[in-house]
Design an enzyme around this catalytic site. Structure first.
Site, PDB file in Angstrom:
ATOM      1  N   LEU A  20       6.001   3.028  -1.669  1.00  0.00           N
ATOM      2  CA  LEU A  20       5.883   2.066  -2.760  1.00  0.00           C
ATOM      3  C   LEU A  20       4.429   1.623  -2.827  1.00  0.00           C
ATOM      4  CD1 LEU A  20       8.959  -0.321  -2.179  1.00  0.00           C
ATOM      5  CD2 LEU A  20       8.781   1.528  -3.854  1.00  0.00           C
ATOM      6  N   ASP A  21       3.940   1.344  -4.032  1.00  0.00           N
ATOM      7  CA  ASP A  21       2.600   0.789  -4.163  1.00  0.00           C
ATOM      8  C   ASP A  21       2.527  -0.545  -3.420  1.00  0.00           C
ATOM      9  OD1 ASP A  21       1.891   2.912  -5.766  1.00  0.00           O
ATOM     10  OD2 ASP A  21       2.184   1.814  -7.641  1.00  0.00           O
ATOM     11  N   ARG A  22       1.338  -0.890  -3.012  1.00  0.00           N
ATOM     12  CA  ARG A  22       1.145  -2.122  -2.233  1.00  0.00           C
ATOM     13  C   ARG A  22       1.687  -3.352  -2.964  1.00  0.00           C
ATOM     14  NH1 ARG A  22      -4.630  -3.968   0.490  1.00  0.00           N
ATOM     15  NH2 ARG A  22      -3.855  -5.848   1.512  1.00  0.00           N
TER      16      ARG A  22
END
Length: 323
Positions: free
Chosen positions: A140-142
């Protein structure tokens, strides 16, 4: 000057949990703190041996293999700099002997690198020191919150990767965008191309020779200026939701890479939206080992619920009832 320590020659027998792993990745885990470039030199020079023979870096280990790991000197200082704090326990949504699914908070990277010293997976390994193997099944993106699958068995990890490539893991996200989305349900099929900016930052754009990418967008709520959408991913490309929706003219609120930067600044000031509005809300798949149906959900985080309430109040006040 920092102290150094030597590791003795070791012979490690590969069990079923490590079977199928590339030897270079296996050595990264076994030789913590040793640069990958040095690990590749060990392989090329034949100092690492599998069953007494040289092995290419792409060799995949088999159960019963014996790996010779030579003495390697590592910097004590480097080890200290890589120290990962225990931190708060990460919220667990599902767990058995093969899988761990957590509800990742926004703002936390899933792994270290690119200027981040550690991420979720490194912290989990500290918190769950009794678990022999913990590996990310996806990313997942940050700034994205929500459901993240971690494998506790190599066999489960390999099966999950196959399932994801074949589209057999249903991943549903909730986002809010700028603009008045019209369609109740819409397929977006736009190829995505990864590139680096002049500053060396990773970016993605729609481009004909990019990789196939497919998102299914459904309308959840709609106001005159904003729309809340559900997005089902049929492929798992980097930044897929962000780029697909921005390309369609509906940038994600709070997106600092592809979004409407002036609007983001105004919303941060007026509505305290300090993050990207993107949440991995639901996962559904057959267990990679047992075949049992796994279906889990993670509620929208309080800060996004509060922002949605603010939008409703502002839009109703300015424009009347929501559509």
């Amino acid at each position: 000057m920092s102290q150094s320590k030597a590791v003795e020659v070791r012979h490690v027998e590969i069990d079923s949990e490590a079977e199928g792993q590339r030897i270079d990745n296996f050595l990264v885990r076994e030789l913590k703190g040793v640069p990958k470039s040095h690990i590749y030199r060990l392989l090329r020079s034949g100092q690492v041996r599998v069953n007494g023979k040289r092995a290419a870096q792409t060799y995949r280990l088999l159960a019963g293999d014996t790996v010779r790991i030579p003495p390697v000197r590592t910097s004590q200082r480097a080890s200290e700099e890589k120290h990962v704090p225990v931190g708060k326990p990460l919220p667990v949504v599902f767990e058995d002997d093969a899988l761990l699914i957590i509800d990742k908070p926004a703002g936390q990277a899933v792994h270290g690198g690119s200027g981040v010293s550690y991420g979720v997976i490194e912290q989990l390994r500290v918190q769950r020191a009794d678990v022999r193997l913990l590996e990310l099944a996806h990313r997942l993106d940050r700034e994205t919150s929500g459901l993240l699958i971690v494998a506790k068995k190599r066999s489960a990890l390999a099966a999950l990767h196959d399932m994801m490539r074949e589209g057999r893991v249903d991943k549903h996200y909730i986002t809010m965008v700028s603009g008045h989305w019209r369609n109740e349900r819409q397929h977006i099929r736009q190829p995505l191309f990864k590139y680096l900016t002049s500053e060396g930052e990773r970016r993605v754009r729609v481009q004909p020779d990019g990789k196939v990418a497919h998102s299914i967008v459904t309308l959840r709520r709609r106001w005159p200026s904003f729309s809340e959408l559900g997005v089902e991913l049929k492929t798992g490309r980097t930044h897929q939701i962000r780029v697909h929706l921005t390309h369609a003219g509906f940038p994600l609120l709070g997106d600092d890479k592809y979004g409407d930067f002036s609007l983001n600044k105004a919303l941060a000031r007026d509505a305290n939206l300090q993050r990207m509005f993107l949440h991995a809300a639901r996962l559904s798949f057959n267990h990679p080992l047992s075949g049992e149906l796994i279906s889990v959900e993670a509620p929208l985080p309080p800060e996004l619920v509060a922002f949605r309430q603010w939008v409703g109040e502002q839009e109703v006040q300015d424009f009347g009832e929501t559509l």
